[in-house]
Design a protein around this motif. Structure first.
Motif, short mmCIF file in Angstrom:
data_model
loop_
_atom_site.label_atom_id
_atom_site.label_comp_id
_atom_site.label_asym_id
_atom_site.label_seq_id
_atom_site.Cartn_x
_atom_site.Cartn_y
_atom_site.Cartn_z
N LEU A 138 45.90 40.72 36.30
CA LEU A 138 46.01 42.11 35.92
C LEU A 138 46.17 42.62 36.96
CD1 LEU A 138 41.85 41.62 35.07
CD2 LEU A 138 43.19 41.93 33.96
N SER A 139 46.75 42.60 38.59
CA SER A 139 47.17 43.16 39.05
C SER A 139 48.67 43.96 38.89
CB SER A 139 47.48 42.66 40.71
OG SER A 139 48.55 42.03 40.58
N LYS A 140 48.97 43.38 37.18
CA LYS A 140 50.42 44.23 36.91
C LYS A 140 50.31 45.32 35.86
CE LYS A 140 52.46 39.52 38.37
NZ LYS A 140 53.05 37.74 37.36
N ASP A 141 49.09 44.75 35.71
CA ASP A 141 48.47 45.99 34.35
C ASP A 141 47.31 46.94 35.14
OD1 ASP A 141 47.63 47.36 31.97
OD2 ASP A 141 48.23 45.78 30.78
N LEU A 142 47.84 48.06 36.13
CA LEU A 142 46.73 49.00 36.46
C LEU A 142 45.89 49.91 35.53
CD1 LEU A 142 48.29 50.46 38.84
CD2 LEU A 142 46.74 48.00 39.66
N ALA A 143 46.16 49.97 34.05
CA ALA A 143 45.34 49.67 33.27
C ALA A 143 43.83 49.03 32.61
CB ALA A 143 45.96 50.35 31.86
N LEU A 144 44.72 47.84 32.62
CA LEU A 144 43.51 47.11 32.46
C LEU A 144 42.79 46.40 33.18
CD1 LEU A 144 42.99 45.57 30.06
CD2 LEU A 144 44.38 43.44 29.96
N SER A 145 43.17 46.53 34.38
CA SER A 145 42.49 46.20 35.66
C SER A 145 40.87 47.16 35.49
CB SER A 145 43.12 46.14 37.05
OG SER A 145 42.63 45.72 37.67
N ALA A 146 41.47 48.40 34.70
CA ALA A 146 40.72 49.72 35.42
C ALA A 146 39.47 49.55 34.51
CB ALA A 146 40.81 51.21 35.44
N LYS A 147 39.77 49.40 33.28
CA LYS A 147 39.24 49.09 32.26
C LYS A 147 37.67 47.90 32.00
CE LYS A 147 39.31 49.21 26.87
NZ LYS A 147 40.35 50.12 25.75
N THR A 148 38.71 46.83 32.64
CA THR A 148 37.93 45.68 33.44
C THR A 148 36.49 45.93 33.75
OG1 THR A 148 39.94 44.46 31.96
CG2 THR A 148 37.80 43.30 33.70
N LEU A 149 36.96 46.69 35.02
CA LEU A 149 35.68 47.59 35.73
C LEU A 149 34.93 48.11 35.75
CD1 LEU A 149 37.50 47.51 39.37
CD2 LEU A 149 36.69 45.61 38.03
N ARG A 150 35.10 48.95 34.70
CA ARG A 150 34.42 49.91 33.93
C ARG A 150 33.17 49.40 32.49
NH1 ARG A 150 38.20 52.29 31.59
NH2 ARG A 150 37.33 51.90 29.00
N THR A 181 36.18 45.25 43.06
CA THR A 181 37.17 44.54 42.68
C THR A 181 37.21 43.57 41.12
OG1 THR A 181 36.79 42.86 44.28
CG2 THR A 181 37.73 44.68 45.35
N ILE A 182 37.79 43.05 41.11
CA ILE A 182 38.16 41.91 39.86
C ILE A 182 37.26 40.65 40.65
CG2 ILE A 182 39.74 40.36 38.49
CD1 ILE A 182 39.97 43.25 37.61
N GLN A 183 37.46 40.13 41.43
CA GLN A 183 37.32 38.79 42.42
C GLN A 183 35.93 39.47 42.62
OE1 GLN A 183 40.00 40.01 43.57
NE2 GLN A 183 41.49 39.43 43.91
N GLY A 205 41.89 44.85 26.57
CA GLY A 205 43.48 44.87 25.85
C GLY A 205 43.38 44.67 24.55
N LEU A 206 42.56 43.54 23.94
CA LEU A 206 42.68 43.52 22.94
C LEU A 206 42.82 45.09 21.73
CD1 LEU A 206 42.15 39.98 21.68
CD2 LEU A 206 43.98 40.80 20.95
N THR A 207 41.33 45.76 22.37
CA THR A 207 40.73 46.78 21.73
C THR A 207 41.90 48.05 21.76
OG1 THR A 207 39.51 46.98 23.43
CG2 THR A 207 38.95 46.35 21.13
#
Length: 281
Positions: A45-57, A72-74, A93-95
């Motif tokens: 996820l560190s390579k995809d900051l937008a997806l990382s932010a969406k996951t945390l949201r 954090t993801i961890q 990621g899919l949506t």
């Protein structure tokens, strides 16, 4: 001019689709692999900051009712569990995978609402009948990916499909076969194979509208049932929603007890709008 979607024509049009986010593809193929760790997910996820932010949201949404902010993801993995976070990343990621073309009449909002509903039904049903709930969620989310492929790669032809369905008051899959000579389940299976998903995922997507018993009452049957339940609950919001007919053998093999069904319906309906809101659907 023929509207038939041949394998060669599909292959030539696939370039119109954006690449599936690498982290999403990797996580889908990792389902059932117990060696995946929170560090693996965080690194990807560190390579995809937008997806990382969406996951945390999503992790901080009211659906999970956290008493404190997850940063954090961890930390999300520690609090919610590795499998839950993997599902969040896949769904996020899919949506947000791509922006629908302006030329299509396909209702992407309804599509994703049905996909989320099927994912939740697949997860809940799998838990009731002692199957893999994560696989049920993911395949439920992916089961109609062929519809998206056809509507994006063949927008003019798919407009004719939608018109045929409206004119003849038939199932979408029947309209696809009449106009295109193929259907979204078969195309979805080809896409899943193209993305190198596991054979059981490919089979579940390709056969979810024809869950013959020779495929076994396993993941194909679960996907079919989850799709039917999501349609039955009317989660897409479409007024002309059709419920596919479930073969009696699949119904007998995949159905929990009647009281468990009612609990499943209530659970999915309670979760649904919250998950859609978190995913911005």
């Amino acid at each position: 001019m023929s509207n038939l979607v041949t394998p060669d024509l599909l292959k030539s049009r696939l370039k119109d689709l954006p690449a599936l986010p690498a982290v999403v593809a990797e996580l889908i193929t990792s389902i059932g692999n117990d060696t995946v760790t929170s560090d693996d997910i965080a690194a990807k996820l560190s390579k995809d900051l937008a997806l990382s932010a969406k996951t945390l949201r999503m992790a901080n949404s009211s659906f999970y009712g956290m008493s404190r902010q997850i940063e954090t993801i961890q930390e999300a993995v520690t609090v919610l569990g590795l499998r839950t976070v993997r599902n969040l990343v896949i769904a996020g990621g899919l949506t947000s995978w791509f922006t629908p073309p302006a030329s299509t009449d396909f209702n992407f909002h309804a599509f994703w609402r049905h996909a989320i509903g099927t994912a939740l039904c697949g997860q809940a049903l799998a838990q009731e009948i002692d199957m893999d709930a994560d696989m049920g969620f993911t395949v439920g989310l992916l089961h109609d990916i062929g519809q998206m492929t056809l509507s994006c790669c063949f927008p003019d032809e798919y407009t004719q499909v939608l018109l045929h369905r409206q004119t003849h008051d038939c199932m979408l899959i029947d309209a696809e076969l009449a106009v295109l000579g193929t259907d979204h389940a078969a195309i979805g299976g080809q896409i899943a194979e193209h993305w190198r998903f596991s054979p059981v995922v490919v089979e579940a997507i390709a056969h979810h509208h024809a869950p013959a018993m020779h495929h076994g009452p396993g993941l194909v049957g679960l996907t079919h049932m989850a799709d039917a339940l999501s349609h039955g609950l009317g989660l897409s919001g479409l007024e002309d929603e059709y419920v596919p007919i479930t073969p009696p053998a699949i119904w007998a093999a995949m159905s929990p007890k009647p009281d468990a069904f009612m609990q499943l319906f209530a659970k999915v309906e309670n979760q649904f709008e919250c998950v859609c809101q978190a995913l911005q659907i």
